[in-house]
Write a protein that holds these residues in place. Structure first.
Motif, PDB file in Angstrom:
ATOM      1  N   LYS A   1       4.068   2.471 -13.451  1.00  0.00           N
ATOM      2  CA  LYS A   1       4.183   3.686 -12.528  1.00  0.00           C
ATOM      3  C   LYS A   1       3.251   3.230 -11.413  1.00  0.00           C
ATOM      4  CE  LYS A   1       7.273   6.008 -15.099  1.00  0.00           C
ATOM      5  NZ  LYS A   1       8.755   6.033 -14.209  1.00  0.00           N
ATOM      6  N   VAL A   2       3.722   3.731 -10.020  1.00  0.00           N
ATOM      7  CA  VAL A   2       2.831   3.776  -9.104  1.00  0.00           C
ATOM      8  C   VAL A   2       2.943   4.848  -8.230  1.00  0.00           C
ATOM      9  CG1 VAL A   2       2.578   1.041  -9.016  1.00  0.00           C
ATOM     10  CG2 VAL A   2       4.551   2.498  -7.791  1.00  0.00           C
ATOM     11  N   LYS A   3       2.113   5.401  -7.366  1.00  0.00           N
ATOM     12  CA  LYS A   3       1.944   6.450  -6.445  1.00  0.00           C
ATOM     13  C   LYS A   3       1.072   6.430  -5.227  1.00  0.00           C
ATOM     14  CE  LYS A   3      -2.090   8.441  -9.088  1.00  0.00           C
ATOM     15  NZ  LYS A   3      -2.527   7.041  -8.947  1.00  0.00           N
ATOM     16  N   ALA A   4       1.125   7.333  -4.548  1.00  0.00           N
ATOM     17  CA  ALA A   4       0.240   7.464  -3.086  1.00  0.00           C
ATOM     18  C   ALA A   4      -1.072   6.898  -3.636  1.00  0.00           C
ATOM     19  CB  ALA A   4       0.326   8.707  -2.480  1.00  0.00           C
ATOM     20  N   GLY A   5      -1.589   6.140  -2.693  1.00  0.00           N
ATOM     21  CA  GLY A   5      -3.027   5.628  -2.981  1.00  0.00           C
ATOM     22  C   GLY A   5      -3.105   4.171  -3.776  1.00  0.00           C
ATOM     23  N   ASP A   6      -1.912   3.861  -4.539  1.00  0.00           N
ATOM     24  CA  ASP A   6      -1.980   2.446  -4.942  1.00  0.00           C
ATOM     25  C   ASP A   6      -1.971   1.404  -4.211  1.00  0.00           C
ATOM     26  OD1 ASP A   6      -2.428   3.819  -7.415  1.00  0.00           O
ATOM     27  OD2 ASP A   6      -0.361   3.691  -8.099  1.00  0.00           O
ATOM     28  N   VAL A   7      -2.648   0.251  -4.655  1.00  0.00           N
ATOM     29  CA  VAL A   7      -2.217  -0.827  -3.986  1.00  0.00           C
ATOM     30  C   VAL A   7      -1.873  -2.033  -4.853  1.00  0.00           C
ATOM     31  CG1 VAL A   7      -3.431  -2.791  -2.297  1.00  0.00           C
ATOM     32  CG2 VAL A   7      -4.125  -0.299  -2.252  1.00  0.00           C
ATOM     33  N   LEU A   8      -0.855  -2.644  -4.601  1.00  0.00           N
ATOM     34  CA  LEU A   8       0.052  -3.555  -5.449  1.00  0.00           C
ATOM     35  C   LEU A   8      -0.342  -4.998  -4.852  1.00  0.00           C
ATOM     36  CD1 LEU A   8       3.176  -1.527  -5.521  1.00  0.00           C
ATOM     37  CD2 LEU A   8       1.109  -0.982  -6.944  1.00  0.00           C
ATOM     38  N   GLY A   9      -0.442  -5.921  -5.645  1.00  0.00           N
ATOM     39  CA  GLY A   9      -0.512  -7.506  -5.614  1.00  0.00           C
ATOM     40  C   GLY A   9       0.771  -8.063  -5.867  1.00  0.00           C
ATOM     41  N   ALA A  10       1.036  -9.133  -5.289  1.00  0.00           N
ATOM     42  CA  ALA A  10       2.246 -10.140  -5.449  1.00  0.00           C
ATOM     43  C   ALA A  10       1.878 -11.310  -5.200  1.00  0.00           C
ATOM     44  CB  ALA A  10       3.475  -9.449  -5.124  1.00  0.00           C
ATOM     45  N   PRO A  11       1.103 -11.927  -5.885  1.00  0.00           N
ATOM     46  CA  PRO A  11       0.670 -13.272  -5.562  1.00  0.00           C
ATOM     47  C   PRO A  11       1.696 -14.328  -5.851  1.00  0.00           C
ATOM     48  CG  PRO A  11      -0.114 -12.692  -7.899  1.00  0.00           C
ATOM     49  CD  PRO A  11       0.484 -11.506  -7.218  1.00  0.00           C
ATOM     50  N   ALA A  12       1.755 -15.531  -5.155  1.00  0.00           N
ATOM     51  CA  ALA A  12       2.608 -16.475  -5.116  1.00  0.00           C
ATOM     52  C   ALA A  12       2.710 -17.133  -6.441  1.00  0.00           C
ATOM     53  CB  ALA A  12       2.299 -17.452  -3.987  1.00  0.00           C
ATOM     54  N   GLY A  13       3.841 -17.363  -6.919  1.00  0.00           N
ATOM     55  CA  GLY A  13       3.952 -18.109  -8.195  1.00  0.00           C
ATOM     56  C   GLY A  13       5.257 -18.175  -8.531  1.00  0.00           C
ATOM     57  N   GLY A  14       5.680 -18.232  -9.762  1.00  0.00           N
ATOM     58  CA  GLY A  14       6.907 -18.474 -10.438  1.00  0.00           C
ATOM     59  C   GLY A  14       7.538 -17.124 -10.812  1.00  0.00           C
TER      60      GLY A  14
ATOM     61  N   ILE B   1       0.783  -1.179   0.078  1.00  0.00           N
ATOM     62  CA  ILE B   1       0.160  -0.110  -0.085  1.00  0.00           C
ATOM     63  C   ILE B   1       1.025   1.342   0.044  1.00  0.00           C
ATOM     64  CG2 ILE B   1      -1.864   1.195   1.197  1.00  0.00           C
ATOM     65  CD1 ILE B   1      -2.433  -1.566   2.594  1.00  0.00           C
ATOM     66  N   ILE B   2       0.867   1.885  -0.968  1.00  0.00           N
ATOM     67  CA  ILE B   2       1.817   3.235  -1.247  1.00  0.00           C
ATOM     68  C   ILE B   2       1.046   4.293  -0.533  1.00  0.00           C
ATOM     69  CG2 ILE B   2       2.919   4.745  -2.760  1.00  0.00           C
ATOM     70  CD1 ILE B   2       3.602   1.917  -3.172  1.00  0.00           C
ATOM     71  N   LEU B   3       1.843   4.692   0.523  1.00  0.00           N
ATOM     72  CA  LEU B   3       1.316   5.719   1.525  1.00  0.00           C
ATOM     73  C   LEU B   3       1.833   7.393   1.086  1.00  0.00           C
ATOM     74  CD1 LEU B   3       1.911   4.440   5.227  1.00  0.00           C
ATOM     75  CD2 LEU B   3      -0.003   4.160   3.569  1.00  0.00           C
ATOM     76  N   SER B   4       3.131   7.416   0.459  1.00  0.00           N
ATOM     77  CA  SER B   4       3.258   8.401  -0.315  1.00  0.00           C
ATOM     78  C   SER B   4       4.536   8.327  -0.993  1.00  0.00           C
ATOM     79  CB  SER B   4       3.826   9.541   0.719  1.00  0.00           C
ATOM     80  OG  SER B   4       4.895   9.185   1.482  1.00  0.00           O
ATOM     81  N   GLY B   5       4.713   9.171  -1.907  1.00  0.00           N
ATOM     82  CA  GLY B   5       5.850   8.980  -2.985  1.00  0.00           C
ATOM     83  C   GLY B   5       5.433   8.456  -4.199  1.00  0.00           C
ATOM     84  N   SER B   6       6.486   8.003  -5.149  1.00  0.00           N
ATOM     85  CA  SER B   6       6.211   7.495  -6.353  1.00  0.00           C
ATOM     86  C   SER B   6       7.071   6.558  -6.804  1.00  0.00           C
ATOM     87  CB  SER B   6       5.861   8.442  -7.401  1.00  0.00           C
ATOM     88  OG  SER B   6       6.892   9.143  -7.639  1.00  0.00           O
ATOM     89  N   GLY B   7       7.074   5.665  -7.896  1.00  0.00           N
ATOM     90  CA  GLY B   7       8.184   4.856  -8.305  1.00  0.00           C
ATOM     91  C   GLY B   7       7.603   3.997  -9.188  1.00  0.00           C
ATOM     92  N   ASP B   8       8.328   2.808  -9.544  1.00  0.00           N
ATOM     93  CA  ASP B   8       8.224   1.967 -10.493  1.00  0.00           C
ATOM     94  C   ASP B   8       7.862   0.586 -10.001  1.00  0.00           C
ATOM     95  OD1 ASP B   8       8.522   3.691 -12.579  1.00  0.00           O
ATOM     96  OD2 ASP B   8      10.269   2.706 -13.435  1.00  0.00           O
ATOM     97  N   TYR B   9       6.977  -0.237 -10.418  1.00  0.00           N
ATOM     98  CA  TYR B   9       6.539  -1.334  -9.649  1.00  0.00           C
ATOM     99  C   TYR B   9       6.906  -2.441 -10.859  1.00  0.00           C
ATOM    100  CZ  TYR B   9       4.194  -5.188  -7.437  1.00  0.00           C
ATOM    101  OH  TYR B   9       3.852  -6.434  -6.904  1.00  0.00           O
TER     102      TYR B   9
END
Length: 167
Positions: free
Chosen positions: A84-97, A68-76
């Motif tokens: 590109k990701v920024k504050a307010g974005d929620v990113l998933g990283a499910p199990a896998g290969g 959960i991005i609280l502040s700032g920005s970056g690359d996922y």
């Protein structure tokens, strides 16, 4: 200790560990799930400075993660994509290969601040596609204390019977 002390933390009051590894990796972070009584959900509070990443590109075979991005920005980095990701974005990283390998990189000009959540598997295998490594680890008990951890590469494997008495 009050009931509130066992189930509530203030992110600003947590004592983070500052660390640096080479030129690209570094951060300020703290795990706090156990502080609020969680044994099967890992939580961490993370701050990554511009131009840095808090971890290598990796995937989990068992554990799911979210950020959960609280502040700032970056690359996922996720699999073969970069978003590109920024504050307010929620990113998933499910199990896998390797198709679920992931990494957050602060490409902005301010600190990237986020909360990471993960399931807490007793046994986990992680792969690191950029470096060809893997990690095997186990945890035990209600506190999920690390019992075994090994980082290596497939080319360092030994035969199943290697070193066994009488083999």
């Amino acid at each position: 200790m009050t009931d509130r002390d066992r189930v509530v933390v203030s992110l600003d009051a947590l004592q983070r560990d500052d660390w640096q590894q080479g030129e690209f990796f570094g951060g300020s972070d703290v795990s706090f799930g156990a502080m609020i009584g969680l044994s099967q959900l890992g939580l961490s509070y993370n701050i990554v400075q511009p131009g840095k990443s808090g971890c290598p590109f990796h995937n989990h075979h068992v554990e799911d993660e979210a950020f959960i991005i609280l502040s700032g920005s970056g690359d996922y980095r996720f699999g073969d994509r970069r978003m590109k990701v920024k504050a307010g974005d929620v990113l998933g990283a499910p199990a896998g290969g390797p198709e679920t390998a992931h990494q957050l990189i602060n490409t902005g000009d301010a600190p990237l601040v986020y909360v990471a959540l993960s399931t807490m598997a007793k046994t986990e295998i992680c792969e690191y596609p950029d470096s060809g490594k893997f990690m095997a680890k186990t945890r035990v008990g209600a506190e999920m204390v690390k019992r075994f951890s090994f980082v290596g590469r497939e080319d360092s494997a030994v035969d199943y019977w290697s070193g066994e008495p009488g083999a």
